[in-house]
Design a protein around this motif. Sequence first.
Motif, short mmCIF file in Angstrom:
data_model
loop_
_atom_site.label_atom_id
_atom_site.label_comp_id
_atom_site.label_asym_id
_atom_site.label_seq_id
_atom_site.Cartn_x
_atom_site.Cartn_y
_atom_site.Cartn_z
N THR A 124 0.74 -1.20 -0.16
CA THR A 124 -0.11 0.24 -0.08
C THR A 124 0.71 1.48 0.13
O THR A 124 0.26 2.87 -0.21
CB THR A 124 -0.71 -0.17 1.80
N TYR A 125 2.44 1.13 0.08
CA TYR A 125 3.23 2.56 0.33
C TYR A 125 4.22 2.32 -1.01
O TYR A 125 4.32 1.08 -1.18
CB TYR A 125 3.65 1.86 1.62
N ARG A 126 4.37 3.49 -0.81
CA ARG A 126 5.97 3.55 -2.22
C ARG A 126 7.04 3.15 -1.48
O ARG A 126 7.19 3.13 -0.26
CB ARG A 126 6.16 4.97 -3.60
N THR A 127 8.17 2.90 -2.56
CA THR A 127 9.60 2.45 -1.00
C THR A 127 9.72 3.68 -0.47
O THR A 127 10.80 3.49 -0.14
CB THR A 127 10.25 1.86 -2.44
N ASN A 128 9.54 4.49 -1.05
CA ASN A 128 10.09 5.89 -0.21
C ASN A 128 9.36 6.41 0.71
O ASN A 128 9.89 7.11 1.66
CB ASN A 128 9.96 7.13 -1.36
N VAL A 129 8.02 5.50 0.98
CA VAL A 129 7.68 5.13 2.50
C VAL A 129 8.60 4.26 3.17
O VAL A 129 7.92 3.70 2.84
CB VAL A 129 6.51 5.60 2.36
N ARG A 130 8.92 4.93 4.21
CA ARG A 130 9.29 3.96 4.93
C ARG A 130 8.57 2.91 6.00
O ARG A 130 9.32 3.08 7.35
CB ARG A 130 10.60 4.64 5.93
N ILE A 131 7.89 2.14 5.25
CA ILE A 131 7.86 1.02 6.41
C ILE A 131 7.26 -0.32 5.86
O ILE A 131 8.13 -0.15 4.80
CB ILE A 131 5.92 1.44 5.90
N GLY A 132 7.94 -0.77 6.99
CA GLY A 132 7.79 -2.53 6.72
C GLY A 132 9.41 -2.86 6.07
O GLY A 132 10.24 -1.99 6.93
N ASN A 133 9.70 -3.61 4.95
CA ASN A 133 10.63 -4.03 4.48
C ASN A 133 11.44 -2.66 3.29
O ASN A 133 11.60 -3.97 2.50
CB ASN A 133 11.05 -5.16 4.45
N TRP A 134 10.89 -2.02 3.71
CA TRP A 134 11.55 -0.85 3.01
C TRP A 134 12.70 -0.60 2.61
O TRP A 134 12.74 -0.34 1.14
CB TRP A 134 11.13 1.20 3.87
N ASN A 135 14.05 -0.93 3.48
CA ASN A 135 15.32 -1.09 2.86
C ASN A 135 15.54 -2.43 1.37
O ASN A 135 16.30 -2.31 0.71
CB ASN A 135 15.85 -1.24 3.95
N GLU A 136 14.93 -3.20 1.98
CA GLU A 136 14.78 -4.55 0.92
C GLU A 136 14.27 -4.19 -0.40
O GLU A 136 15.41 -4.30 -1.41
CB GLU A 136 14.56 -5.68 1.48
N ASP A 137 13.22 -3.41 0.43
CA ASP A 137 12.01 -3.36 -1.80
C ASP A 137 13.18 -2.12 -2.37
O ASP A 137 13.49 -1.94 -3.09
CB ASP A 137 11.34 -2.20 -1.09
N LEU A 138 13.95 -1.56 -1.56
CA LEU A 138 14.61 -0.41 -2.40
C LEU A 138 15.78 -1.23 -3.21
O LEU A 138 15.95 -0.56 -4.35
CB LEU A 138 15.43 0.37 -1.58
N CYS A 139 16.44 -1.69 -2.07
CA CYS A 139 17.65 -2.33 -3.01
C CYS A 139 17.09 -3.40 -4.46
O CYS A 139 18.19 -3.34 -5.15
CB CYS A 139 17.97 -3.81 -1.88
N LEU A 140 16.08 -4.28 -3.88
CA LEU A 140 15.88 -4.51 -5.83
C LEU A 140 15.72 -3.71 -6.39
O LEU A 140 15.94 -4.33 -7.36
CB LEU A 140 14.22 -4.95 -4.73
N GLU A 141 14.75 -3.08 -6.47
CA GLU A 141 14.10 -1.65 -7.73
C GLU A 141 16.25 -0.71 -8.19
O GLU A 141 16.12 -1.31 -9.09
CB GLU A 141 14.01 0.00 -6.22
N GLU A 142 16.88 -0.94 -7.19
CA GLU A 142 18.17 -0.12 -7.46
C GLU A 142 19.42 -1.69 -8.03
O GLU A 142 19.69 -1.56 -9.56
CB GLU A 142 19.10 -0.26 -6.72
N ASP A 143 18.94 -3.18 -7.68
CA ASP A 143 18.80 -4.05 -8.73
C ASP A 143 18.49 -4.02 -10.10
O ASP A 143 19.51 -4.55 -11.10
CB ASP A 143 18.88 -5.45 -8.00
N ALA A 144 17.66 -4.23 -9.90
CA ALA A 144 16.74 -4.59 -10.95
C ALA A 144 16.99 -3.06 -12.02
O ALA A 144 17.66 -3.49 -13.89
CB ALA A 144 15.37 -4.30 -10.78
#
Length: 322
Positions: free
Chosen positions: A36-56
């Motif tokens: 329900t939130y974008r990765t720039n909203v730091r909630i839940g596993n936000w760091n892992e989601d950000l790393c996945l986007e950077e890897d992609a």
Amino acid sequence: MIKLHLDANAKSRLRYSIVSTQIDASSITRMAHEKTYRTNVRIGNWNEDLCLEEDAKKEYLEKKARGELAAQKVDFLKQNILRPVNLTVINDGRLHFGDVVMLVNMGGENRECSAVSINTDINSLTKIPSPGIQAPCAVSAGRGIQACARTAFIITSVDGSPEGSILHFEQSFALKTTSGFASGLYLTSDLKSFQKCAKKSRLQEVNLENSSSFLSWWKITHFDPQERLEFEGQPVPANVSVLIIHCKTNQALAVLGDHILWTTYGKEYEMTAHTFLDSHKAEQDNNHWTVCTADPSGNGLVLLNHSQSVTNKELTQANPDM
């Protein structure tokens, strides 16, 4: 057993409480499976989601730098397979071994004019040892009547006839694609089976192989059955209607207007080796092919220029004032 005696208001409040609890439980379950939130909203596993986007993003840029994106492969394929090829210019009006030609069907009731074409996609691309296409490779009848690496074929000897010698009716030969990106593949066919047949019509398959064999032997026959014996052994004229017969199966090369293929190059017709006969036991126009050469004046194909001149002549006769 304890029985509770509730009034109407108490019963209503209890029912509302149960329904609310069920709604809250279902909402929690749904939210657990939805982001329900974008990765720039730091909630839940936000760091892992950000790393996945950077890897992609990094993987995308690396593929782009290597030219491995699907769009880049399609552009590379079309730039090479549609590169213009010079067809042979003949002066004596006859076909010879070594001539670079196109095989054109003039069309019929349910199809337009089309040419035998290499039907390859990005899955058949190879870059080792040099860029090209790999066998086996399909063929189709493309509506783009242009001399290019995709539509040009070389009349190749299979009986030891020297290059430049005249091709005769009923003489065996092979049809090979041009060298370079088209890889010099041979037009081949074989008896149909349950595992090997045309994709749409289930008739005898025609494809391209990287080696010459008896399966890649063809011969040219006069299109009129009543004059076939008279022309046997005579030189084959260029830019006239003929039949192209597979030597092993004795089936004629054919284009199927009622079987459409959606290829990388657009809407095209399926090709097969099958003889279509009419009520008079004569081959239908599905089997009629014109072996086209280049116009000596440099204006494309002799066949198309001749057809255009005939059309202009008919228009002039119908309208003398033009």
